[in-house]
Design an enzyme around this catalytic site. Structure first.
Site, PDB file in Angstrom:
ATOM      1  N   THR A   1       0.877  -1.174   0.000  1.00  0.00           N
ATOM      2  CA  THR A   1       0.000   0.000   0.000  1.00  0.00           C
ATOM      3  C   THR A   1       0.916   1.226   0.000  1.00  0.00           C
ATOM      4  OG1 THR A   1       0.000   0.280   2.393  1.00  0.00           O
ATOM      5  CG2 THR A   1      -1.646  -1.248   1.476  1.00  0.00           C
TER       6      THR A   1
ATOM      7  N   ILE B   1      -3.422  -9.856   2.370  1.00  0.00           N
ATOM      8  CA  ILE B   1      -3.786 -10.869   3.375  1.00  0.00           C
ATOM      9  C   ILE B   1      -5.269 -11.229   3.313  1.00  0.00           C
ATOM     10  CG2 ILE B   1      -1.908 -10.442   5.010  1.00  0.00           C
ATOM     11  CD1 ILE B   1      -4.032  -8.829   6.698  1.00  0.00           C
TER      12      ILE B   1
ATOM     13  N   ALA C   1       0.836  -6.807   9.152  1.00  0.00           N
ATOM     14  CA  ALA C   1       0.153  -6.036   8.101  1.00  0.00           C
ATOM     15  C   ALA C   1      -1.078  -5.368   8.686  1.00  0.00           C
ATOM     16  CB  ALA C   1      -0.249  -6.947   6.950  1.00  0.00           C
TER      17      ALA C   1
ATOM     18  N   THR D   1      -1.544  -3.075  19.396  1.00  0.00           N
ATOM     19  CA  THR D   1      -1.159  -1.740  19.858  1.00  0.00           C
ATOM     20  C   THR D   1      -1.730  -1.432  21.246  1.00  0.00           C
ATOM     21  OG1 THR D   1      -1.573   0.610  19.421  1.00  0.00           O
ATOM     22  CG2 THR D   1      -3.164  -0.909  18.513  1.00  0.00           C
ATOM     23  N   ASP D   2      -1.065  -0.529  21.959  1.00  0.00           N
ATOM     24  CA  ASP D   2      -1.597  -0.086  23.263  1.00  0.00           C
ATOM     25  C   ASP D   2      -2.887   0.724  23.088  1.00  0.00           C
ATOM     26  OD1 ASP D   2      -0.530   2.252  22.169  1.00  0.00           O
ATOM     27  OD2 ASP D   2       0.663   2.791  23.923  1.00  0.00           O
ATOM     28  N   GLU D   3      -3.159   1.201  21.856  1.00  0.00           N
ATOM     29  CA  GLU D   3      -4.340   2.064  21.650  1.00  0.00           C
ATOM     30  C   GLU D   3      -5.647   1.334  21.891  1.00  0.00           C
ATOM     31  OE1 GLU D   3      -4.473   4.705  18.365  1.00  0.00           O
ATOM     32  OE2 GLU D   3      -2.344   5.171  18.494  1.00  0.00           O
TER      33      GLU D   3
ATOM     34  N   TYR E   1      -9.277   3.191  13.877  1.00  0.00           N
ATOM     35  CA  TYR E   1      -8.060   2.362  13.839  1.00  0.00           C
ATOM     36  C   TYR E   1      -7.985   1.446  15.061  1.00  0.00           C
ATOM     37  CZ  TYR E   1      -3.202   1.139  14.913  1.00  0.00           C
ATOM     38  OH  TYR E   1      -2.067   0.455  15.281  1.00  0.00           O
TER      39      TYR E   1
ATOM     40  N   LYS F   1      -8.214  -2.680  15.435  1.00  0.00           N
ATOM     41  CA  LYS F   1      -7.159  -3.513  16.032  1.00  0.00           C
ATOM     42  C   LYS F   1      -7.732  -4.331  17.198  1.00  0.00           C
ATOM     43  CE  LYS F   1      -3.236  -3.631  15.190  1.00  0.00           C
ATOM     44  NZ  LYS F   1      -2.423  -4.414  14.240  1.00  0.00           N
TER      45      LYS F   1
ATOM     46  N   ASN G   1       3.588  15.668  23.532  1.00  0.00           N
ATOM     47  CA  ASN G   1       3.876  15.876  22.107  1.00  0.00           C
ATOM     48  C   ASN G   1       4.761  17.110  21.888  1.00  0.00           C
ATOM     49  OD1 ASN G   1       2.380  13.656  21.452  1.00  0.00           O
ATOM     50  ND2 ASN G   1       0.565  14.800  20.810  1.00  0.00           N
TER      51      ASN G   1
ATOM     52  N   ARG H   1      -7.150  16.590  16.683  1.00  0.00           N
ATOM     53  CA  ARG H   1      -7.648  15.346  16.076  1.00  0.00           C
ATOM     54  C   ARG H   1      -8.988  15.003  16.741  1.00  0.00           C
ATOM     55  NH1 ARG H   1      -3.673  10.259  16.844  1.00  0.00           N
ATOM     56  NH2 ARG H   1      -2.750  10.972  14.902  1.00  0.00           N
TER      57      ARG H   1
HETATM   58  P1  NAD Z   1       2.931   0.648   8.423  1.00  0.00           P
HETATM   59  O1  NAD Z   1       1.681   1.346   8.033  1.00  0.00           O
HETATM   60  O2  NAD Z   1       4.237   1.366   8.293  1.00  0.00           O
HETATM   61  O3  NAD Z   1       3.065  -0.712   7.576  1.00  0.00           O
HETATM   62  C1  NAD Z   1       2.003  -1.556   7.341  1.00  0.00           C
HETATM   63  C2  NAD Z   1       2.398  -2.526   6.222  1.00  0.00           C
HETATM   64  O4  NAD Z   1       1.304  -3.409   5.986  1.00  0.00           O
HETATM   65  C3  NAD Z   1       2.694  -1.822   4.891  1.00  0.00           C
HETATM   66  O5  NAD Z   1       3.889  -2.331   4.353  1.00  0.00           O
HETATM   67  C4  NAD Z   1       1.502  -2.174   4.020  1.00  0.00           C
HETATM   68  O6  NAD Z   1       1.820  -2.263   2.637  1.00  0.00           O
HETATM   69  C5  NAD Z   1       1.100  -3.535   4.579  1.00  0.00           C
HETATM   70  N1  NAD Z   1      -0.317  -3.852   4.332  1.00  0.00           N
HETATM   71  C6  NAD Z   1      -1.391  -3.054   4.566  1.00  0.00           C
HETATM   72  N2  NAD Z   1      -2.521  -3.687   4.195  1.00  0.00           N
HETATM   73  C7  NAD Z   1      -2.150  -4.916   3.745  1.00  0.00           C
HETATM   74  C8  NAD Z   1      -2.863  -6.035   3.257  1.00  0.00           C
HETATM   75  N3  NAD Z   1      -4.215  -6.018   3.132  1.00  0.00           N
HETATM   76  N4  NAD Z   1      -2.184  -7.138   2.901  1.00  0.00           N
HETATM   77  C9  NAD Z   1      -0.839  -7.174   3.017  1.00  0.00           C
HETATM   78  N5  NAD Z   1      -0.098  -6.137   3.458  1.00  0.00           N
HETATM   79  C10 NAD Z   1      -0.751  -5.026   3.823  1.00  0.00           C
HETATM   80  O7  NAD Z   1       2.687   0.142   9.887  1.00  0.00           O
HETATM   81  P2  NAD Z   1       3.718   0.007  11.109  1.00  0.00           P
HETATM   82  O8  NAD Z   1       3.784   1.296  11.823  1.00  0.00           O
HETATM   83  O9  NAD Z   1       4.954  -0.648  10.637  1.00  0.00           O
HETATM   84  O10 NAD Z   1       2.891  -1.001  12.038  1.00  0.00           O
HETATM   85  C11 NAD Z   1       3.005  -2.410  11.881  1.00  0.00           C
HETATM   86  C12 NAD Z   1       2.080  -3.098  12.872  1.00  0.00           C
HETATM   87  O11 NAD Z   1       2.417  -2.708  14.191  1.00  0.00           O
HETATM   88  C13 NAD Z   1       0.602  -2.724  12.688  1.00  0.00           C
HETATM   89  O12 NAD Z   1      -0.161  -3.873  12.912  1.00  0.00           O
HETATM   90  C14 NAD Z   1       0.341  -1.683  13.774  1.00  0.00           C
HETATM   91  O13 NAD Z   1      -1.008  -1.724  14.196  1.00  0.00           O
HETATM   92  C15 NAD Z   1       1.281  -2.172  14.867  1.00  0.00           C
HETATM   93  N6  NAD Z   1       1.798  -1.137  15.782  1.00  0.00           N
HETATM   94  C16 NAD Z   1       2.389  -0.006  15.291  1.00  0.00           C
HETATM   95  C17 NAD Z   1       2.927   0.930  16.181  1.00  0.00           C
HETATM   96  C18 NAD Z   1       3.595   2.183  15.699  1.00  0.00           C
HETATM   97  O14 NAD Z   1       3.918   3.055  16.523  1.00  0.00           O
HETATM   98  N7  NAD Z   1       3.879   2.353  14.408  1.00  0.00           N
HETATM   99  C19 NAD Z   1       2.856   0.699  17.557  1.00  0.00           C
HETATM  100  C20 NAD Z   1       2.220  -0.475  18.026  1.00  0.00           C
HETATM  101  C21 NAD Z   1       1.720  -1.386  17.121  1.00  0.00           C
HETATM  102  O1  DAU Z   2       0.332   3.836  20.465  1.00  0.00           O
HETATM  103  C1  DAU Z   2       0.660   3.027  19.357  1.00  0.00           C
HETATM  104  C2  DAU Z   2       0.165   3.702  18.104  1.00  0.00           C
HETATM  105  O2  DAU Z   2       1.014   4.807  17.871  1.00  0.00           O
HETATM  106  C3  DAU Z   2       0.155   2.769  16.889  1.00  0.00           C
HETATM  107  O3  DAU Z   2      -0.763   1.739  17.108  1.00  0.00           O
HETATM  108  C4  DAU Z   2      -0.220   3.546  15.617  1.00  0.00           C
HETATM  109  O4  DAU Z   2      -0.110   2.687  14.489  1.00  0.00           O
HETATM  110  C5  DAU Z   2       0.740   4.697  15.469  1.00  0.00           C
HETATM  111  O5  DAU Z   2       0.375   5.469  14.338  1.00  0.00           O
HETATM  112  C6  DAU Z   2       0.752   5.572  16.722  1.00  0.00           C
HETATM  113  O6  DAU Z   2      -0.518   6.282  16.878  1.00  0.00           O
HETATM  114  P1  DAU Z   2      -0.573   7.824  17.324  1.00  0.00           P
HETATM  115  O7  DAU Z   2      -1.839   8.397  16.862  1.00  0.00           O
HETATM  116  O8  DAU Z   2      -0.202   7.979  18.766  1.00  0.00           O
HETATM  117  O9  DAU Z   2       0.693   8.358  16.461  1.00  0.00           O
HETATM  118  P2  DAU Z   2       0.893   9.683  15.563  1.00  0.00           P
HETATM  119  O10 DAU Z   2       2.333   9.717  15.182  1.00  0.00           O
HETATM  120  O11 DAU Z   2      -0.112   9.800  14.489  1.00  0.00           O
HETATM  121  O12 DAU Z   2       0.606  10.846  16.611  1.00  0.00           O
HETATM  122  C7  DAU Z   2       1.346  10.943  17.827  1.00  0.00           C
HETATM  123  C8  DAU Z   2       0.793  12.135  18.607  1.00  0.00           C
HETATM  124  O13 DAU Z   2       1.120  13.337  17.890  1.00  0.00           O
HETATM  125  C9  DAU Z   2      -0.717  12.126  18.712  1.00  0.00           C
HETATM  126  O14 DAU Z   2      -1.076  12.634  19.995  1.00  0.00           O
HETATM  127  C10 DAU Z   2      -1.189  13.074  17.628  1.00  0.00           C
HETATM  128  C11 DAU Z   2      -0.051  14.086  17.549  1.00  0.00           C
HETATM  129  N1  DAU Z   2       0.178  14.670  16.205  1.00  0.00           N
HETATM  130  C12 DAU Z   2       0.289  13.831  15.146  1.00  0.00           C
HETATM  131  C13 DAU Z   2       0.476  14.333  13.876  1.00  0.00           C
HETATM  132  C14 DAU Z   2       0.601  13.409  12.679  1.00  0.00           C
HETATM  133  C15 DAU Z   2       0.262  16.045  16.049  1.00  0.00           C
HETATM  134  O15 DAU Z   2       0.190  16.806  17.035  1.00  0.00           O
HETATM  135  N2  DAU Z   2       0.469  16.545  14.796  1.00  0.00           N
HETATM  136  C16 DAU Z   2       0.546  15.757  13.689  1.00  0.00           C
HETATM  137  O16 DAU Z   2       0.687  16.289  12.558  1.00  0.00           O
END
Ligand code: NAD
Ligand code: DAU
Length: 352
Positions: free
Chosen positions: A34, A58, A80, A132-134, A158, A162, A257, A288
């Site tokens: 994606t 998937i 994913a 995720t913790d969310e 989201y 999850k 933040n 948000r």
């Molecule tokens: P990301 O958005 O960077 O990557 C997601 C990947 O999944 C991408 O490569 C995308 O192409 C692939 N994907 C999406 N839909 C798909 C589908 N239908 N089939 C196959 N592939 C698909 O996400 P990330 O930040 O690397 O997060 C990875 C996992 O960890 C997620 O499940 C997310 O919920 C979880 N997570 C993320 C964070 C964070 O802070 N980023 C924290 C806690 C948990």
């Molecule tokens: O807690 C784990 C989660 O953390 C993961 O499950 C999600 O995949 C990951 O995206 C992340 O979610 P958040 O919403 O916490 O992350 P984000 O980086 O989008 O935002 C972090 C904080 O910053 C949130 O309070 C919103 C704020 N923010 C975000 C953006 C993009 C801003 O103030 N300005 C911005 O432009």
């Protein structure tokens, strides 16, 4: 071999790169590519036969079954997902499709494959679901951190998607005995994170002299974990976790933040001075909708039961992260494509 889904995304590509660096075991990587998936993240492995990339969705059960039958994985690491909260607010449909239906289809494939294995392999098989913790919702300033026993109270499309996927994983263990493991991790940061998320967005905007959009009053709190620490926790749970259990993973780095944005500006001011003051770019924008105020993760269980702890502090991790973005501006330019610009317009125009 092991099978990962979403291995071309942020956490997935870091996991794959580390896996190949630390083990000889092959890794099959299923990713739909994606907007968030990027094979450039894995360019170091271009000619490395230990990494087998398959572009697939998937949600496609037939393809999943063929991949499982062909590669015979001993474990699945399911990452994913659609992962960005703001995108889930603008358009929840893809989140329901990939995070819920996709997880369901993958669980079905895994269940049929697992049942067909000889006993020894069946006992050793693992399905590790990365969540995720969310899913636990939001905390007030004086509440204690989320433990594994907290109820689910998801607040965004989201996190609701999850939480639904977590419930399916739990049910597949409870009803069918599938040896599942679930992790709930806090906010990750590090190399290869798509610049729609707070930290890479602030770094890339600052370097281009663009506004740094802080939602609301900027006083929301997140618990930050360096991505390679998340990867080491996943390897630890895969190796030592007890089937059916869930494990919280956090960095014990609760930060406002605004504090994060100030830290990034100050590092850039030191490491990459320009003819403007980075802090002057900070712009407060509309909040948000449904914004969770505070996340904090209690990681005692994974620490005491499995012996995991993070290697990086926030100071070391954020320093490495800013350096990575400074040294990989070509990567940033490449991912800030037409689709990225469209997203920036959708989320930020009219908000400032
Ligand atoms: P990301 O958005 O960077 O990557 C997601 C990947 O999944 C991408 O490569 C995308 O192409 C692939 N994907 C999406 N839909 C798909 C589908 N239908 N089939 C196959 N592939 C698909 O996400 P990330 O930040 O690397 O997060 C990875 C996992 O960890 C997620 O499940 C997310 O919920 C979880 N997570 C993320 C964070 C964070 O802070 N980023 C924290 C806690 C948990
Ligand atoms: O807690 C784990 C989660 O953390 C993961 O499950 C999600 O995949 C990951 O995206 C992340 O979610 P958040 O919403 O916490 O992350 P984000 O980086 O989008 O935002 C972090 C904080 O910053 C949130 O309070 C919103 C704020 N923010 C975000 C953006 C993009 C801003 O103030 N300005 C911005 O432009």
């Amino acid at each position: 071999m092991i099978l990962i889904t979403g291995g071309a995304g942020f956490i997935g590509s870091n996991f794959v790169l580390e896996w190949v660096g630390q083990s000889d075991e092959p890794i099959v990587n299923i990713d739909k590519l994606t907007y968030a998936g990027n094979l450039q993240n894995l360019s170091l492995l271009e000619r490395n036969t230990q990494h087998i990339f398959v572009c697939a969705d998937i949600c496609n059960s037939d393809e999943m079954s063929k991949i499982f039958a062909h590669h015979q994985p001993r474990a699945v690491i399911h990452m994913a997902a659609e992962s960005h909260v703001d995108r889930s607010i603008h358009g929840p449909e893809d989140f329901i499709q990939t995070n819920i239906t996709g997880t369901f289809r993958l669980l079905e494939t895994a269940r049929h494959y697992w049942r067909s294995l000889p006993e020894e392999l069946r006992l050793a098989f693992r399905f590790l679901h990365v969540s995720t913790d969310e899913v636990f919702g939001t905390l007030s300033a004086d509440e204690s951190a989320f433990t594994e026993k907290h109820c689910f109270r998801p607040n965004s499309p989201y996190s609701a998607s999850k939480a639904a996927s977590d419930c399916l994983v739990r049910a597949y263990h409870h009803t069918y005995g599938l040896p599942t493991l679930t992790t709930h991790c806090s906010n990750n940061y590090g190399a290869y994170q798509f610049p729609e998320k707070l930290i890479p967005l602030m770094i890339t905007n600052a370097l281009s002299g663009k506004p740094l959009p802080v939602y609301g009053d900027g006083q929301q709190i997140r618990d930050w974990l360096y991505v390679n620490d998340h990867c080491s926790a996943i390897r630890c749970v895969l190796e030592k976790g007890r089937p059916g259990e869930t494990y919280n993973i956090g960095g014990r780095n609760e930060k406002l933040n605004l504090e994060i944005v100030h830290t990034i500006c100050d590092i850039l001011q030191r490491e990459h001075p320009v003819n403007y003051d980075y802090r002057n770019l900070i712009t407060y924008v509309a909040d948000r909708p449904g914004h969770d105020r505070r996340y904090a993760v209690d990681s005692h269980k994974i620490h005491h039961e499995l012996g995991w702890e993070p290697a990086e502090t926030f100071a070391t991790g954020i320093g490495k992260t800013v350096q990575w973005y400074l040294q990989n501006q070509e990567w940033c330019r490449n991912v800030q494509s037409g689709e990225y610009r469209k997203w920036v317009e959708t989320n930020y125009i009219g908000r400032i």
